[in-house]
Write a protein that holds these residues in place. Sequence first.
Motif, PDB file in Angstrom:
ATOM      1  N   GLY A 242       0.773  -1.231   0.000  1.00  0.00           N
ATOM      2  CA  GLY A 242       0.000   0.000   0.000  1.00  0.00           C
ATOM      3  C   GLY A 242       0.803   1.278   0.000  1.00  0.00           C
ATOM      4  N   GLU A 291      -4.334 -10.938  -7.187  1.00  0.00           N
ATOM      5  CA  GLU A 291      -5.238  -9.830  -6.863  1.00  0.00           C
ATOM      6  C   GLU A 291      -5.664  -9.875  -5.399  1.00  0.00           C
ATOM      7  OE1 GLU A 291      -8.517  -9.819  -9.539  1.00  0.00           O
ATOM      8  OE2 GLU A 291      -7.271  -9.531 -11.335  1.00  0.00           O
ATOM      9  N   LEU A 292      -5.939 -11.069  -4.887  1.00  0.00           N
ATOM     10  CA  LEU A 292      -6.347 -11.204  -3.490  1.00  0.00           C
ATOM     11  C   LEU A 292      -5.222 -10.795  -2.537  1.00  0.00           C
ATOM     12  CD1 LEU A 292      -8.260 -14.607  -3.731  1.00  0.00           C
ATOM     13  CD2 LEU A 292      -9.274 -12.336  -3.394  1.00  0.00           C
ATOM     14  N   GLN A 295      -4.724  -6.990  -2.692  1.00  0.00           N
ATOM     15  CA  GLN A 295      -5.812  -6.337  -1.953  1.00  0.00           C
ATOM     16  C   GLN A 295      -5.553  -6.384  -0.449  1.00  0.00           C
ATOM     17  OE1 GLN A 295      -9.516  -8.165  -3.104  1.00  0.00           O
ATOM     18  NE2 GLN A 295      -9.321  -7.511  -5.247  1.00  0.00           N
ATOM     19  N   ALA A 296      -5.061  -7.514   0.036  1.00  0.00           N
ATOM     20  CA  ALA A 296      -4.783  -7.650   1.471  1.00  0.00           C
ATOM     21  C   ALA A 296      -3.633  -6.745   1.896  1.00  0.00           C
ATOM     22  CB  ALA A 296      -4.452  -9.100   1.793  1.00  0.00           C
ATOM     23  N   ALA A 298      -2.952  -3.796   0.453  1.00  0.00           N
ATOM     24  CA  ALA A 298      -3.184  -2.438  -0.045  1.00  0.00           C
ATOM     25  C   ALA A 298      -3.255  -1.403   1.064  1.00  0.00           C
ATOM     26  CB  ALA A 298      -4.457  -2.399  -0.883  1.00  0.00           C
ATOM     27  N   THR A 299      -3.641  -1.801   2.267  1.00  0.00           N
ATOM     28  CA  THR A 299      -3.752  -0.847   3.378  1.00  0.00           C
ATOM     29  C   THR A 299      -2.559  -0.900   4.320  1.00  0.00           C
ATOM     30  OG1 THR A 299      -4.983  -2.480   4.691  1.00  0.00           O
ATOM     31  CG2 THR A 299      -6.276  -0.980   3.295  1.00  0.00           C
TER      32      THR A 299
END
Length: 396
Positions: A242, A291-292, A295-296, A298-299
Motif C-alpha cells: 500500500g 489480486e487477493l 488487496q490484502a 493495499a492498506t
Amino acid sequence: MKMNIRPLDGITVVSLEHAIAAPFCTRQLADMGARVIKVERPQVGDFARGYDERVRGMASHFVWTNRSKQSLTLDVKQPTARQVLQDLLASADVLVQNLAPGAAARMGLDFETLHAFNDQIIVCDISGYGQGGPYESKKAYDLLIQSESGFISVTGSPDAPAKAGCSIADIAAGMYAYSGILNALLLRARTGKGSRVDVSMLESMVEWMGFPMYYAFEGAAPPQRAGAAHATIFPYGPFAVGDGNTVMLGLQNEREWVVFCEKVLNNPALATDTDFASNTKRVQNRERLRELIVQAFATLTIAEVIQRLEQAQIANARVNDMKDVWDHPQLAARDRWTQITSPVGELPSLLPPGTNSAFDARMQAVPALGEHTESILRELGISEEAMAQMRAEGAI
C-alpha cells in the motif's frame, strides 16, 4: 588466531585477459594470495578500462574485477615483448587467457607448446564455445551467450524476454575457470605436472540451465517467463504494498500456504479454497490469487507486511536498489566492507564470499595501466637501457 599465509601464496599467475570472465577468475586467485601479472596492451590496456567512468573516472567493471593485480604493458606482437612474456611463463604456475579464438595458439601460448619448456604450468583457456566444434571461432560476448544458452528464453515477462542485469555468462565462466585452476593446482601437487583447463562460456551457462532444461525434458513445454516471480511456484515473487513499495515473498509447501492465509492475509478460509488447494492449482490461478494478495496488502506499509511475514515465518525480502545494497545492514553488521586503494584514491570493496577462519583475503590496489612494468622487467634482469629502447619501440 589467523595466520599470515594464504592458500595461494607463492603462486604466480600470468594473465592475458580482457573484459570480465578471465579478470573475474584471476581476481579471485589474487584474493587468495596468488601474484597475478595482468598483461595489457601499451597505451590502451584491457578494453574494460574504458567501459564507463562511474567510479571517479574509472570503469565499474574494471574496479570490480582487477584489485590486487600487477599491470604489465607488453605489445606481444613485438619480439622483445614476446621474449619478456616467454621469460615470465618459464617459471609461472598458471597462464590464463581469454583472447580471441586461436590467438593464443598463434603466439605459441597453447598448452602443448608451453608444457614443452615448463611442464608444471597450468594453462586455462576461456572462450565462448570451447575448442573444436562448428562454433569454435564464433565471436562470443556475455549477452550473446545468455541468448545462445537459452537463459534469455526463460527470463523476463510473458510479453518480452530479458537479459540478466549483470554479466552472468562471464561470471559463470570465471567461476568455473577459478575452480578448475584450483583443481589443477591440487592435481599438480600429486603428479608434479601441469594440465590444461578448457572453459566454455556456453557450457558454463548451460550447466546453470539444468532446471529449465529438465523441466522441458523430451519436448515438454519450458517454464513460462514470469518476470520477477517464480515460474513454477506461487505465490513466490514480488507483490505491491500500500505505501508504494514492493515485497518479495516465497512459499515452499502446503503448511506455509495455510499459515500465510491465516497470519499474513488474515483470511483462513482462503486456505481451503479448492482453486488454491495445491501449488499446481495456485500456479494455474495465479492472477486471481495475486489480486487477493495485493488487496490484502493495499492498506499496509512494507514494514507492516514484513512484520506479518516474519511472525508467520514466511520467507521474504525487500526489493533493494543499489543504494540499499551499499547500505545493507547485514553486510555492515558482518563487517563485509573494507577499503582498497586505486589510481583515484581509496574505494570501498566487498570482502570475498566464503570467509576462512585461518586467513584474511588479500585486498590490495586496483592497478594503473602499466604501473608495474618497470619493476617486473627489473626482476627479469632487463637493464634500464633495454627498457628505454623497448619503450621507444612501443613494446612496453
